[in-house]
Design an enzyme around this catalytic site. Structure first.
Site, PDB file in Angstrom:
ATOM      1  N   ASP A  20      46.537  43.870 102.319  1.00 55.02           N
ATOM      2  CA  ASP A  20      47.827  44.430 102.712  1.00 55.02           C
ATOM      3  C   ASP A  20      47.554  45.417 103.857  1.00 55.02           C
ATOM      4  O   ASP A  20      46.405  45.732 104.185  1.00 55.02           O
ATOM      5  CB  ASP A  20      48.551  45.088 101.526  1.00 55.02           C
ATOM      6  CG  ASP A  20      50.063  45.160 101.768  1.00 55.02           C
ATOM      7  OD1 ASP A  20      50.489  45.079 102.942  1.00 55.02           O
ATOM      8  OD2 ASP A  20      50.832  45.316 100.802  1.00 55.02           O
TER       9      ASP A  20
HETATM   10  C1  NOJ Z   1      53.077  46.204 103.510  1.00 57.38           C
HETATM   11  C2  NOJ Z   1      53.736  45.446 102.401  1.00 57.38           C
HETATM   12  O1  NOJ Z   1      53.242  45.886 101.152  1.00 57.38           O
HETATM   13  C3  NOJ Z   1      53.538  43.938 102.477  1.00 57.38           C
HETATM   14  O2  NOJ Z   1      54.327  43.332 101.500  1.00 57.38           O
HETATM   15  C4  NOJ Z   1      53.875  43.447 103.852  1.00 57.38           C
HETATM   16  O3  NOJ Z   1      53.735  42.046 103.900  1.00 57.38           O
HETATM   17  C5  NOJ Z   1      52.949  44.131 104.838  1.00 57.38           C
HETATM   18  N1  NOJ Z   1      53.180  45.568 104.794  1.00 57.38           N
HETATM   19  C6  NOJ Z   1      53.133  43.635 106.267  1.00 57.38           C
HETATM   20  O4  NOJ Z   1      54.311  44.120 106.794  1.00 57.38           O
END
Ligand code: NOJ
Length: 750
Positions: A282
């Site tokens: 993430d």
């Molecule tokens: C953080 C989020 O937790 C995740 O779900 C998302 O896909 C990513 N950022 C990318 O934006």
């Protein structure tokens, strides 16, 4: 462009994937050969470049130097097809090996045409509608060059305080598994290779929905057994459905951050399930292992992530910078890097990026296609849940002449779209107010008074005007709920009552004595007991997206009939969290004989409440259980007949029952089958959803419905942490929700 397969999902029988190995281990031989051939030409820097994802920034020139050097494998957040092509051209034509970039975006519930938030989609219990939504999202997103979405989010979510419950399929493992797999199918289509397919990403692996206190990013403490029985199955189903990629979650579980968790990434995902796709972190979660306190610095974090089984890091730039040193120091093996690069290249080959790296810059005309809007409307219709309909106030009757439309969500084009809509445009939203006027303005006179400007508005000055409007009308429709920003990532709440002065607005409208229909648009199940009591009818619509207005208008006026069911338990009060239907039994289960708190005598004995598991003030029951939802018509369930009373673990149980429409409208019922393992080596949930079906019946029509349930699907991770079906007695219910239905029994023998 393909036309949308409009669905005839009147009866869907939905087998959950079995726990056998995922079929996609090792790509086809031709792809593997291409991967190996390319890998053998790559320098260490080029390999680490593939493992590096950045977020698009600045001018093309700002990024092109890095791309030319082979330092970037993937870019997220670029949705201008001209820029996508320009960046891709640098990668393909100017870098030494010409490896195309993988362009990613969070396309969570639609790209331009916004579907209901995933929690709303879950309320449809309709895998075909969910698959179509993902397919349309893929068509629109791929038309600007996006080939990878970070969806489905299949975190089992049992805490409505957590803002990200909006993005989930709710509290149930089986429902999340079936719908997550449907989304994967929709995004990826028949072949990843098609230019309109985008790679799915099963996230957040794993346990993120159990964040302590419902506070985002928080630690989880999930035992291995609960992980395997509750949180992992939706991910296994996504892998089995062919999800090309997985994303690690932000949380640490029992002290181990997912981004550094070998057990889940190597042992379970790769080892047990045979996953051969790409694992991405993430956002910055590799580096965040420093804040977690398990890595000393960026170098350490990079080694920890890659050794645990991560292939690509999102934006933290630690792999490219520090892995060369870590390899030299013997802390990371070259073979580990090679394996990660193989996983990335394999996905790029599967997507056909080497053959078709560019996007047709004029394809954007697919946006908001009429068939997309129609499918979004259908999803919104199916996602609305009728919670109350006293005196059959709904659907609105022919003799209604004047309708007062009030409330901050009646005409809130941005807020009804919900969270995670980077590309959705409120200019295209059709709100309930505009839809009611346009679609039913010839039948009724609409008086609009907002009452409150937005959901958090505490200024009560407008309430008297709303009341005056109500007094002039035959019926009042109050649209309340949550602005979209009140749910989603990092938007958690400790208070789940309606925000601002919305409760006062509802109370004031109720006092007028006019029939009051309350429509709630929100990102989570709110605690709405008071508002339910004050209203004659309540329709709960999780943020319904672009076409929410027409969908709700047709439901209110009876052109469509509500069929949604709660995908998550609705609480009376936030103090009940966590409360979910599939809980284990305590040795002293909740009793229904509690005295109201005020009737507990002074100095009562310590056992005055009978020593059972409950709250003295609100009891043990929710406001509405999982799976609940009414219709304008009524349904009668016959007693389930079982194909056998005794079965072995290799058998398939057939459950047959009659379902009859006993009311006046054609309607769709979501029939649900639950099972309980009565005695096992460990405590088992009191009920678990195992099958569901949407059944459409005309008034007076009766159908015989049957479910096939392989006994192998009753397996669970037992005392010895072995997945097995333990012989013994089982209870089974078929009914309209998780609390209703007569129990029948069967036995599993060795
Ligand atoms: C953080 C989020 O937790 C995740 O779900 C998302 O896909 C990513 N950022 C990318 O934006």
């Amino acid at each position: 462009m393909k036309t949308v397969k409009l669905l005839s999902a009147c009866l869907l029988l939905l087998p959950l994937v079995s726990c056998t190995q995922v079929q996609n281990k090792g790509g086809d031989a031709a792809t593997e050969q291409k991967v190996e051939a390319l890998l053998s030409k790559m320098t260490l820097e080029e390999k680490l470049g593939q493992m590096n994802q950045i977020s698009s920034y600045g001018n093309i020139e700002d990024m092109s130097g890095l791309i030319k050097k082979g330092e970037i494998g993937s870019i997220l957040n670029e949705v201008d097809p001209v820029r996508v092509n320009a960046l891709q051209r640098v990668a393909v034509e100017e870098s030494r090996l010409g490896i195309p970039l993988l362009m990613a975006r969070d396309v969570i519930h639609g790209f331009k045409t916004i579907f209901p938030i995933p929690l709303g989609q879950a309320a449809t219990f309709d895998p075909q509608v969910v698959e179509d939504g993902a397919w349309i999202a893929a068509i629109e997103a791929s038309s600007v060059g996006v080939r990878w979405t970070f969806s489905p989010m299949i975190d089992v979510s049992r805490d409505p305080r957590w803002g990200r419950i909006a993005e989930s399929c709710g509290e149930d493992t089986y429902l999340s598994s079936v719908l997550g797999a449907a989304m994967v199918k929709g995004y990826q289509g028949d072949s990843l290779n098609s230019p309109t397919s985008i790679a799915a990403c099963a996230k957040h692996f794993v346990g993120y929905g159990a964040a302590e206190g419902g506070r985002d990013y928080n630690s989880t403490f999930i035992s291995e057994r609960n992980l395997r029985n509750i949180y992992l199955p939706p991910f296994e189903a996504a892998a089995k459905a062919g999800a090309a990629t997985f994303m690690t979650s932000f949380n640490d579980n029992d002290g181990v951050p997912s981004t550094g968790n070998k057990f889940i990434l190597r042992d379970v995902l790769r080892g047990e399930w045979g996953f051969d796709g790409l694992v991405v972190t993430d956002w910055n979660s590799a580096r965040e292992m420093i804040a977690h306190g398990v890595a000393t610095d960026d170098k350490d974090a990079a080694a920890l992530a890659v050794n645990a089984g991560v292939d690509m890091e999102m934006v933290s730039y630690t792999f490219f910078k520090y892995l060369p040193e870590e390899i030299k120091a013997g802390k990371v093996k070259q073979s580990v890097v090679d394996e990660a690069v193989r996983n990335i290249l394999r996905v790029k080959f599967r997507l056909g990026l080497f053959d078709n790296p560019y996007v047709d810059e004029k394809k954007a005309s697919v946006m908001y296609d009429a068939s997309h809007l129609e499918a979004a409307k259908r999803a919104a219709e199916e996602s609305a849940i009728l919670l109350k309909n006293e005196g059959e106030v709904l659907p609105l009757k022919e003799n209604i002449r004047t309708v007062a439309v009030v409330g901050p969500m009646a005409d809130a084009p941005h807020d009804q779209l919900g969270t995670w809509i980077f590309d959705g445009e409120k200019a295209h939203t059709q709100t309930p107010l505009t839809a009611i006027k346009e679609m039913y303005g010839d039948k009724v006179q609409v008086i609009y008074e907002q009452g409150l400007a937005y959901s958090r508005d505490k200024n009560t000055a407008g309430i008297s005007k709303a009341v005056a409007a109500a007094q002039r009308a035959d019926v009042v429709i109050a649209f309340v709920g949550e602005e979209s920003i009140l749910s989603g990532e990092a938007h958690c709440l400790a208070d789940l009552n309606l925000q601002g002065a919305q409760s006062e607005l509802i109370a004031a409208l109720a006092k007028t004595g006019r029939p009051l229909v309350t429509v709630i648009m929100a990102g989570r199940p709110l605690t709405i007991g008071k508002e339910v009591e004050a209203s004659n009818a309540v329709l709960y619509s999780f943020h319904p997206g672009t076409m929410g207005g027409p969908a709700l208008a047709d439901l209110l006026f009876g052109k469509a009939v509500p069929s949604g069911k709660t995908p998550v338990t609705f609480l009376k009060t936030v103090g009940q969290v966590p409360l979910y239907y599939a809980h284990n039994n305590s040795g002293r289960p909740a009793s229904s004989h509690l005295k109201p708190l005020d009737e507990v005598p002074l100095e009562a004995s310590q056992t005055s409440e009978g020593s059972s598991s409950s709250y003295m003030d609100v009891g043990a029951q929710p406001l509405y259980p999982f799976g609940y939802g009414l219709s304008y018509t009524t349904f009668k369930y016959g007693k389930p007949q079982l194909s056998a009373g005794e079965l072995s673990s290799k058998d398939v149980l057939t459950v047959t029952f009659d379902l009859e429409n006993t009311g006046k409208y054609e309607g769709t019922e979501i029939a649900q089958l639950y099972v309980q393992d009565k005695v096992a080596s460990v405590t088992r949930p009191v009920k678990e959803l195992k099958r569901f079906a949407r059944v459409t019946l005309k008034p007076g029509e009766k159908k015989t419905v049957s479910f096939e349930l392989p006994i192998s699907e009753l397996a669970f991770w037992n005392l010895n942490m072995v997945k097995t079906v333990e012989p013994g007695d089982f209870g089974l219910w078929v009914g309209p929700d998780s609390q209703t239905g007569d129990e029948v029994f069967f036995k599993v023998v060795d």
